[in-house]
Design a protein around this motif. Structure first.
Motif, PDB file in Angstrom:
ATOM      1  N   GLY A 212      42.900  30.305  47.992  1.00 30.00           N
ATOM      2  CA  GLY A 212      43.996  29.697  47.936  1.00 30.00           C
ATOM      3  C   GLY A 212      44.817  30.934  46.794  1.00 30.00           C
ATOM      4  N   PHE A 213      45.992  30.670  46.889  1.00 24.67           N
ATOM      5  CA  PHE A 213      46.785  31.082  45.844  1.00 24.67           C
ATOM      6  C   PHE A 213      47.462  30.148  44.729  1.00 24.67           C
ATOM      7  CE2 PHE A 213      48.778  34.306  49.515  1.00 24.67           C
ATOM      8  CZ  PHE A 213      47.728  34.344  49.061  1.00 24.67           C
ATOM      9  N   ILE A 214      47.987  30.284  43.450  1.00 30.70           N
ATOM     10  CA  ILE A 214      47.840  29.673  43.105  1.00 30.70           C
ATOM     11  C   ILE A 214      49.169  30.100  41.728  1.00 30.70           C
ATOM     12  CG2 ILE A 214      46.599  30.310  41.149  1.00 30.70           C
ATOM     13  CD1 ILE A 214      45.825  27.649  40.645  1.00 30.70           C
ATOM     14  N   SER A 215      50.259  29.322  40.969  1.00 32.61           N
ATOM     15  CA  SER A 215      50.704  30.019  40.568  1.00 32.61           C
ATOM     16  C   SER A 215      50.803  30.609  38.861  1.00 32.61           C
ATOM     17  CB  SER A 215      52.127  28.521  40.281  1.00 32.61           C
ATOM     18  OG  SER A 215      51.463  27.668  38.962  1.00 32.61           O
ATOM     19  N   ASP A 216      51.046  32.145  39.044  1.00 30.49           N
ATOM     20  CA  ASP A 216      50.592  32.768  36.944  1.00 30.49           C
ATOM     21  C   ASP A 216      48.640  33.431  38.296  1.00 30.49           C
ATOM     22  OD1 ASP A 216      52.790  31.935  36.263  1.00 30.49           O
ATOM     23  OD2 ASP A 216      52.283  29.843  35.727  1.00 30.49           O
ATOM     24  N   LEU A 217      48.719  33.144  38.999  1.00 30.31           N
ATOM     25  CA  LEU A 217      47.194  34.079  39.065  1.00 30.31           C
ATOM     26  C   LEU A 217      46.763  35.005  38.360  1.00 30.31           C
ATOM     27  CD1 LEU A 217      45.276  33.647  41.477  1.00 30.31           C
ATOM     28  CD2 LEU A 217      45.983  35.461  42.437  1.00 30.31           C
ATOM     29  N   PRO A 218      46.065  34.909  37.651  1.00 28.06           N
ATOM     30  CA  PRO A 218      46.247  36.985  36.862  1.00 28.06           C
ATOM     31  C   PRO A 218      46.310  37.764  37.748  1.00 28.06           C
ATOM     32  CG  PRO A 218      44.858  34.577  35.882  1.00 28.06           C
ATOM     33  CD  PRO A 218      44.832  34.044  37.741  1.00 28.06           C
ATOM     34  N   HIS A 219      46.940  38.749  37.271  1.00 30.51           N
ATOM     35  CA  HIS A 219      47.058  39.693  37.401  1.00 30.51           C
ATOM     36  C   HIS A 219      46.363  40.549  38.284  1.00 30.51           C
ATOM     37  CE1 HIS A 219      46.932  41.206  33.386  1.00 30.51           C
ATOM     38  NE2 HIS A 219      46.597  42.636  33.964  1.00 30.51           N
ATOM     39  N   GLU A 220      44.559  39.759  36.944  1.00 28.67           N
ATOM     40  CA  GLU A 220      43.437  40.737  37.373  1.00 28.67           C
ATOM     41  C   GLU A 220      43.066  40.480  38.633  1.00 28.67           C
ATOM     42  OE1 GLU A 220      43.854  40.484  32.746  1.00 28.67           O
ATOM     43  OE2 GLU A 220      44.274  39.514  35.020  1.00 28.67           O
ATOM     44  N   LEU A 221      43.278  39.296  38.545  1.00 26.35           N
ATOM     45  CA  LEU A 221      42.815  38.807  39.641  1.00 26.35           C
ATOM     46  C   LEU A 221      43.122  38.887  41.313  1.00 26.35           C
ATOM     47  CD1 LEU A 221      41.498  35.397  38.694  1.00 26.35           C
ATOM     48  CD2 LEU A 221      40.280  36.586  39.746  1.00 26.35           C
ATOM     49  N   VAL A 222      44.351  39.474  41.673  1.00 29.80           N
ATOM     50  CA  VAL A 222      45.377  39.396  42.329  1.00 29.80           C
ATOM     51  C   VAL A 222      44.909  41.110  42.610  1.00 29.80           C
ATOM     52  CG1 VAL A 222      47.470  40.593  43.015  1.00 29.80           C
ATOM     53  CG2 VAL A 222      47.124  37.810  41.788  1.00 29.80           C
ATOM     54  N   ALA A 223      44.500  42.326  41.454  1.00 27.41           N
ATOM     55  CA  ALA A 223      44.227  43.069  41.750  1.00 27.41           C
ATOM     56  C   ALA A 223      42.780  43.518  42.819  1.00 27.41           C
ATOM     57  CB  ALA A 223      44.544  44.287  40.566  1.00 27.41           C
ATOM     58  N   ALA A 224      41.514  42.480  41.645  1.00 27.35           N
ATOM     59  CA  ALA A 224      40.380  42.417  42.022  1.00 27.35           C
ATOM     60  C   ALA A 224      40.270  42.239  43.571  1.00 27.35           C
ATOM     61  CB  ALA A 224      40.131  41.425  40.805  1.00 27.35           C
ATOM     62  N   PHE A 225      40.797  41.185  43.896  1.00 29.11           N
ATOM     63  CA  PHE A 225      40.767  40.332  45.110  1.00 29.11           C
ATOM     64  C   PHE A 225      41.994  41.505  46.391  1.00 29.11           C
ATOM     65  CE2 PHE A 225      37.969  37.206  44.771  1.00 29.11           C
ATOM     66  CZ  PHE A 225      38.347  37.012  43.448  1.00 29.11           C
ATOM     67  N   ARG A 226      42.246  42.341  46.229  1.00 28.46           N
ATOM     68  CA  ARG A 226      42.736  42.507  47.107  1.00 28.46           C
ATOM     69  C   ARG A 226      42.130  43.276  48.542  1.00 28.46           C
ATOM     70  NH1 ARG A 226      48.044  45.199  47.411  1.00 28.46           N
ATOM     71  NH2 ARG A 226      48.430  46.170  49.251  1.00 28.46           N
ATOM     72  N   ALA A 227      40.947  43.892  47.798  1.00 31.84           N
ATOM     73  CA  ALA A 227      40.107  43.781  49.623  1.00 31.84           C
ATOM     74  C   ALA A 227      39.207  42.404  50.176  1.00 31.84           C
ATOM     75  CB  ALA A 227      38.419  44.538  48.750  1.00 31.84           C
ATOM     76  N   THR A 228      39.314  41.228  49.022  1.00 32.38           N
ATOM     77  CA  THR A 228      39.167  40.043  50.045  1.00 32.38           C
ATOM     78  C   THR A 228      40.076  40.049  50.850  1.00 32.38           C
ATOM     79  OG1 THR A 228      37.513  39.561  48.657  1.00 32.38           O
ATOM     80  CG2 THR A 228      38.317  37.699  49.546  1.00 32.38           C
ATOM     81  N   LEU A 229      41.591  40.111  50.789  1.00 39.14           N
ATOM     82  CA  LEU A 229      42.578  39.644  51.016  1.00 39.14           C
ATOM     83  C   LEU A 229      43.069  41.016  51.904  1.00 39.14           C
ATOM     84  CD1 LEU A 229      44.481  38.256  48.167  1.00 39.14           C
ATOM     85  CD2 LEU A 229      43.849  36.762  49.752  1.00 39.14           C
ATOM     86  N   GLU A 230      42.228  41.714  52.450  1.00 40.19           N
ATOM     87  CA  GLU A 230      42.939  42.743  53.531  1.00 40.19           C
ATOM     88  C   GLU A 230      42.819  42.362  55.137  1.00 40.19           C
ATOM     89  OE1 GLU A 230      40.140  46.535  53.423  1.00 40.19           O
ATOM     90  OE2 GLU A 230      41.686  47.063  51.253  1.00 40.19           O
ATOM     91  N   GLU A 231      42.077  41.035  54.568  1.00 46.56           N
ATOM     92  CA  GLU A 231      42.031  40.793  55.942  1.00 46.56           C
ATOM     93  C   GLU A 231      43.334  39.954  56.649  1.00 46.56           C
ATOM     94  OE1 GLU A 231      39.970  40.941  58.066  1.00 46.56           O
ATOM     95  OE2 GLU A 231      38.515  41.329  57.403  1.00 46.56           O
ATOM     96  N   VAL A 232      44.345  39.259  55.508  1.00 44.98           N
ATOM     97  CA  VAL A 232      45.802  39.262  55.991  1.00 44.98           C
ATOM     98  C   VAL A 232      46.226  40.416  55.995  1.00 44.98           C
ATOM     99  CG1 VAL A 232      47.787  37.874  54.559  1.00 44.98           C
ATOM    100  CG2 VAL A 232      45.426  37.233  53.431  1.00 44.98           C
ATOM    101  N   LEU A 233      45.883  41.193  55.552  1.00 49.49           N
ATOM    102  CA  LEU A 233      47.024  42.856  55.559  1.00 49.49           C
ATOM    103  C   LEU A 233      46.839  43.108  56.778  1.00 49.49           C
ATOM    104  CD1 LEU A 233      46.525  45.252  52.310  1.00 49.49           C
ATOM    105  CD2 LEU A 233      48.305  43.491  53.023  1.00 49.49           C
ATOM    106  N   ALA A 234      45.558  43.092  58.038  1.00 51.85           N
ATOM    107  CA  ALA A 234      45.546  43.493  58.971  1.00 51.85           C
ATOM    108  C   ALA A 234      45.425  42.522  60.315  1.00 51.85           C
ATOM    109  CB  ALA A 234      43.907  43.904  59.202  1.00 51.85           C
ATOM    110  N   ALA A 235      46.670  41.290  59.912  1.00 52.21           N
ATOM    111  CA  ALA A 235      46.235  40.250  60.490  1.00 52.21           C
ATOM    112  C   ALA A 235      47.757  40.197  61.505  1.00 52.21           C
ATOM    113  CB  ALA A 235      46.572  39.095  59.840  1.00 52.21           C
TER     114      ALA A 235
END
Length: 435
Positions: A267-290
């Motif tokens: 789940g997303f959240i306001s003010d998500l730490p930028h460290e987590l946006v970068a670190a979880f990019r691979a996890t969210l690759e399924e969204v990019l491939a959707a």
């Protein structure tokens, strides 16, 4: 990271503060922002929330965050929490500089954790897969590295050398920063290996090329409940922020027989730490491939529009293509009055790309599935070509598959096998070859 509250027999007593600067740049109402911050704290089992307040301040103090009067007022509230036992940890719902953290800890006599630190703690507690654990560790190190700046009392302590040649030896902060950098390099290498493994899995799925439908949305919008309802899976679904961290994928069979892969994401959240946006990019690759994105919204939440705005910003930051079709799923209509619920269902019938549902009760799911099928059919419409092939008489399974896909134009039984004339897409051809 875990130094704030180590494993113990009882939870750590925590006091939650939302600093309200009162500026127009903030989308959130202060009281609702505090409510979300308390929910974040409740998401960590090791914490017991003993009090919470909105602390209004005109301008942040560079060294202490709060003014002297507000600091003394909040300090009294912290000591009075838990029936006078006092809080042991203060969670500040916003960014706190290393200097502010150190000074407030000295002033109040408690441990301080800011919003980024709390979210990292939750992620560290929840991550299950190897990839998730590595990503959390990487994000935590990136966060800790920023806390080295001016936050240490031993900045002048030095290691190595006598200082006679080449200037002074290495300072403690330089050594600590170098140790963190070395560890981050090691973690990135490990993460690259894990990501390569996921890429192999993705290529394997491409040989059976079902379209991917990705669930995205603000945390606690009901994505996992919807995922379980549609697929029959048993992903943890709680009324809790960040109940799902690691990506989960299941097969989804649509009413017309088309199959797809449904992916549940963090789940997303306001003010998500930028460290987590970068670190979880691979996890969210399924969204990019959707092939299709379902944006699940808690339509009963008073700030559902603001939450949708936060999700949109994160999707943009991930580089999600604007051409990927998106359905807005207005979830939790069961929490609304019958009149409001009926009005929303009428609105979704008039508004293209919107579906009003209740993942909990199942209301509206048939219409949602039909919409998913229609979007996929439009998005994945492919040119067809004719082909001829001969199947052995004993290959009944693949023959039945071709008939099931509706691609057989005609067939003849001959001595050397079944001669078939087909009209199919490249996707169907690829799937047939993988059988």
């Amino acid at each position: 990271m875990a130094e704030a509250f180590e494993t113990r027999e009882r939870p750590t007593r925590a006091y939650v503060i939302h600093p309200d600067l009162g500026n127009e740049r903030t989308r959130r109402a202060p009281d609702l922002a505090l409510e979300e911050a308390v929910a974040l704290a409740h998401a960590l089992p090791a914490i017991e929330v003993t009090g919470a307040e909105v602390a209004r301040l005109r301008k942040p103090d560079p060294g202490m965050l709060f003014s002297k009067g507000k600091r003394e007022e909040v300090g009294r509230n912290i000591k009075a929490a838990a029936g006078g036992e006092g809080a042991e940890l203060v969670l500040i719902d916003g960014p706190v500089t290393p200097v502010q953290q150190r000074n407030l800890e000295q002033d109040w006599g408690v441990k301080i954790l800011d919003r980024t630190g709390l979210i990292l703690e939750i992620f560290a507690d929840r991550a299950q897969t190897r990839e998730g654990v590595l990503q959390v560790e990487l994000a935590a190190l990136a966060y800790q590295r920023t806390r080295l700046v001016r936050a240490w009392t031993h900045l002048e302590r030095q290691r190595g050398g006598l200082g006679f040649v080449g200037g002074p030896g290495e300072t403690q902060i330089e050594a600590d920063r170098r140790a963190i950098d070395d560890q981050m390099v090691r973690l990135r290498r490990q993460l690259e290996r894990v990501v390569r493994t996921r890429e192999l899995h993705r290529k394997a799925r491409a040989k059976v090329p079902y379209p991917i439908v990705a669930l995205v949305g603000y945390t606690n919008a009901g994505k996992s409940t919807l995922f379980n309802r549609l697929t029959g899976a048993e992903v943890m679904a709680k009324d809790q922020l960040f109940a799902t961290l690691d990506p989960t994928m299941r097969q989804l069979t649509l009413p017309g027989g088309r199959r797809a892969i449904l992916s549940d994401t963090v789940g997303f959240i306001s003010d998500l730490p930028h460290e987590l946006v970068a670190a979880f990019r691979a996890t969210l690759e399924e969204v990019l491939a959707a092939d299709l994105i379902l944006h699940v919204r808690d339509i009963s939440h008073p700030e559902t529009e603001e939450q949708a705005g936060d999700v949109g910003e994160i999707l943009d930051s991930l580089g999600v293509d604007d051409d990927v079709p998106l359905i807005e799923v207005w979830n939790k209509i069961d929490a609304l009055s019958p009149e409001t619920r009926a009005a929303l269902r009428r609105a979704d019938a008039r508004t293209e790309g919107v579906q009003a549902i209740s993942a909990l009760s199942g209301e509206g799911l048939e219409d949602l599935l039909a919409a998913i099928e229609a979007h996929l059919a439009a998005a994945l419409e492919e040119p067809r070509s004719e082909a001829e092939l001969v199947l052995p008489h004993a290959d009944g399974r693949r023959r039945a598959w071709l008939h099931g896909e509706g691609v057989v134009l005609g067939e003849e039984i001959a001595e050397d096998g079944v001669h078939m004339r087909l009209r199919w897409t490249e996707r169907q051809k690829s799937r047939f070859e993988g059988l």
